[in-house]
Design a protein around this motif. Structure first.
Motif, short mmCIF file in Angstrom:
data_model
loop_
_atom_site.label_atom_id
_atom_site.label_comp_id
_atom_site.label_asym_id
_atom_site.label_seq_id
_atom_site.Cartn_x
_atom_site.Cartn_y
_atom_site.Cartn_z
N GLY A 1 0.90 -1.21 0.12
CA GLY A 1 -0.01 0.11 -0.01
C GLY A 1 0.70 1.28 -0.05
O GLY A 1 2.09 1.35 0.46
N PRO A 2 0.55 2.49 -0.62
CA PRO A 2 1.14 3.67 -0.60
C PRO A 2 1.07 4.35 0.79
O PRO A 2 0.22 4.17 1.69
CB PRO A 2 0.41 4.40 -1.73
N GLU B 1 -4.43 1.99 1.30
CA GLU B 1 -4.63 0.94 0.16
C GLU B 1 -4.45 1.70 -1.09
O GLU B 1 -5.03 2.78 -1.37
CB GLU B 1 -6.01 0.24 0.42
N TYR B 2 -4.20 1.05 -2.17
CA TYR B 2 -4.05 1.38 -3.53
C TYR B 2 -5.61 1.57 -3.97
O TYR B 2 -6.36 0.36 -3.73
CB TYR B 2 -3.12 0.50 -4.39
N ARG C 1 -2.32 0.50 -10.30
CA ARG C 1 -1.36 0.97 -9.43
C ARG C 1 -0.86 -0.21 -8.32
O ARG C 1 0.25 -0.47 -8.02
CB ARG C 1 -1.78 2.08 -8.45
N TRP C 2 -1.80 -1.07 -8.20
CA TRP C 2 -1.75 -2.10 -6.93
C TRP C 2 -0.60 -3.14 -7.69
O TRP C 2 0.31 -3.67 -7.13
CB TRP C 2 -3.02 -2.68 -6.57
#
Length: 648
Positions: A576-577, A585-586, A591-592
């Protein structure tokens, strides 16, 4: 233990060798200091003469100490072959320690649950677990830590009762009663929770402050400041507890008309020592997250001093007990049941003891006021001092109870549903810790009612042991036999071969037992009960990069700590960012997926518990499991909570 691991951790050179070197250097410094100070101490004034302990008091007090001591020992022994299962232990306490060991530094904040800030907690207690984990790179012996600190909390209560002039047997009973509180005893059941350390340190800090007023020794003030500082650096709620203890101590000195200059000097020294022993984690948070008390925003005079992102979980579920003071349904459905389970009869007896202390103080001041005055002096100092100490104790207990009621998350849960009020009932334990010596002192002033109080306390203690300690009776019986046999063998060896021979043989026996128990612990460590953690234990104990995604409910085993493996050989991170120092969470599969490939992970654990839908949290509707299947990842193991995928 904390200093010898914190110094290498601060310097970024934490290893087994550097921790051992720091320990030897500290030991050498202590030896030099002790030799330099030898013969310089002066006799100290004796504590108040204790009330008489009758035969019944000794039977109840001694039996209580033996009972809780046996259960503490049996619990520790039982959990040297059972891995920890607590949600906090597995989700952040031990994983944070693992990251320190892997990286060699304390200058990091590791987080495994989005929108929370467990990695920013004060972590003195986790450093103690580090000291137990680091030599073996294994968690087989962490169950030995908390029983020791719970016992030390009981000893601090006994010593405080002694400072008040309580009977020795009644003081021992009061200390045992606190240990038997289910909310205290539950922390000894094999978990790496740090509350037990906070209780012991707060008790020690209060004890040495009281001793300082009797002895006038600087050493007592130093010990008080270090103990309170270590407590401050162990739990966030200890911040309010340390503040309440210090404020009451300062107010008592002012009320006693101590010299202002001396009081200010002592208060400054106390503050400095508290910050020295507890301020490391505030500095770490400031450097790593831009805010000493992250995720709490700090403002002054309408301006933001330390910024932080929105604490969405606190906004949704971080309610206080004070919030529900007039909500009868919340009390009947959630709070009272939580109190019955976590405080039980020991809590009721301690509350009764606080009321008895108030009555004893009032009666004592009334008797003092009726005594003939000597000149213009007023009541004799010796007669008034126990009541003054008792009044300070009552004020401290009340302040701590108020602080608990105002502490965020003390009624954790969505609006109207404080589901975790029981889990956070431990926030009130510092107030009950102060109540315990007051109850012992009040019992000594109760005259013919004292045996009734002691009998009630003994009955309550048995109820607390039954509720709080999760250890089978056959294990307790076996440990009792083993302890008696070990004591007898030690006595015989000492008589035949002397102290040195007895100590050497005892050390060899302990080492052999430790080896056998560690082997048994690791043979069964997380191999049953959950298919994901069992697969990792059998097939991926080390050498893997493992990503975590989604979220998992508090019911069931958290996968974070088991994913590290038995010797912390796996590298584990949350997928996750981090936005403004907050894990999230993404929001999209693209992006995930990019983060999964970029991290070069070979295993992925997806949790499907999710947050409560009543909390409007960003990302709660993301479907990590669907994204994993869409990426073509191979499913290895799983159940309704967790799924393990292999990343090609």
């Amino acid at each position: 233990m904390i200093v010898t691991h914190a110094v290498p951790g601060i310097l970024g050179i934490l290893t087994r060798g550097t921790a051992l070197a720091a320990a030897l250097l500290l030991l050498g410094a202590v030896v030099v200091a002790v030799r330099a100070a030898r013969g310089s101490s002066r006799p100290e004034p004796a504590p108040p003469r204790p009330a008489r302990s009758g035969p019944l008091s000794w039977v109840l007090g001694g039996g209580s100490v033996a009972l809780v001591g046996l259960w503490l020992l049996a619990t520790a022994w039982n959990h040297t072959v059972l891995p920890p299962e607590g949600i906090d232990t597995l989700t952040f306490h031990l994983p944070n320690v693992a990251k320190w060991i892997q990286s060699g530094t304390f200058w990091r904040v590791d987080q495994y649950t989005p929108f929370l800030a467990n990695g920013n907690y004060p972590q003195n207690g986790d450093v103690v677990f580090l000291a137990v984990l680091l030599p073996w790179r294994n968690d087989a012996f962490i169950a030995l830590v908390n029983p020791l600190y719970v016992a030390l909390a009981g000893v601090a209560i006994y010593a405080l009762a002694r400072e008040l002039g309580a009977a020795r047997a009644t003081g021992a009973l009061a200390g045992s009663l606190f240990v038997a509180l289910p909310v205290v005893a539950l922390g000894t059941n094999g978990q790496a929770m740090t509350d037990s350390m906070a209780f012991a340190l707060l008790g020690a800090g209060a004890l040495f402050l009281v001793r300082r007023e009797r002895t006038g020794r600087t050493s007592d003030l130093v010990l008080a400041g270090l103990a309170l500082g270590l407590a401050l650096g162990t739990k966030w709620y200890a911040t309010w507890a340390v503040g309440a203890i210090a404020v009451v101590w300062l107010a008592a000195r002012v009320a006693a008309r101590r010299p202002l200059r001396t009081t200010l000097r002592a208060a400054s020294a106390l503050l400095g020592l508290v910050l020295l022993a507890g301020g490391l984690w505030l500095v770490r948070n400031w450097i790593e997250s831009g805010n000493p008390v992250f995720p709490q925003r700090v403002t002054a005079f309408g301006s933001t001093v330390f910024d932080a992102p929105r604490d969405l979980i606190r906004e949704c579920a971080g309610y206080t007990i004070a919030h529900y003071l007039t909500d009868g349904r919340a009390w009947s459905d959630f709070i009272w049941p939580a109190y019955r389970g976590n405080y039980a009869l020991p809590g009721a007896v301690l509350a009764l003891g606080l009321a008895g202390a108030v009555a004893a103080i009032a009666a004592g001041w009334h008797r003092a006021a009726r005594r003939p005055r000597r000149g213009s002096g007023g009541p004799a100092e010796g007669a008034a001092r126990p009541e003054a100490l008792g009044l300070a104790g009552v004020a401290c207990a009340v302040l701590l109870a108020i602080a608990y009621a105002l502490t965020p998350y003390s009624a954790f849960g969505p609006e109207g549903h404080p589901l975790l009020a029981g889990a956070n009932a431990r926030y009130l334990a510092p107030a009950l810790l102060v109540c315990a010596p007051l109850a012992a002192w009040a019992a000594g002033r109760a005259g013919r009612l004292r045996p009734l109080f002691e009998l009630a306390a003994a009955v309550a203690l048995v109820d607390g042991v039954r509720r709080g300690f999760s250890v089978p009776l056959h294990v307790v019986a076996g440990v009792a036999v083993l302890a008696v046999g070990a004591a007898g063998a030690g006595w015989v060896l000492r008589r035949l071969g002397g102290r040195t021979v007895a100590l050497v043989i005892a050390a060899l026996v302990i080492a052999a037992l430790g080896y056998v128990r560690q082997r048994e612990f690791n043979d069964g460590r997380y191999r049953t009960g959950d298919p994901v953690t069992a697969w990792i234990a059998s097939n991926a104990p080390s050498g893997h990069r493992i990503a975590l995604a989604g979220s998992w409910s508090v019911v069931g085993r958290s996968p974070v700590w088991p994913a590290f493996g038995p010797r912390m050989g796996n590298d584990v991170d949350y997928l996750g960012p981090t936005v403004r120092h907050q894990l999230r969470e993404y929001p999209s599969r693209r992006r995930w997926s990019a983060a999964l490939r970029r991290g070069r992970y070979d295993l992925l654990i997806v949790g499907r518990g999710g947050y409560a839908r009543v909390c409007p949290l960003p990302g709660q509707f993301s479907d990590d499991d669907r994204w994993a299947r869409a990426e073509g990842l191979q499913r290895v193991a799983g159940d309704s909570r967790l799924t393990l995928y292999r990343v090609p």
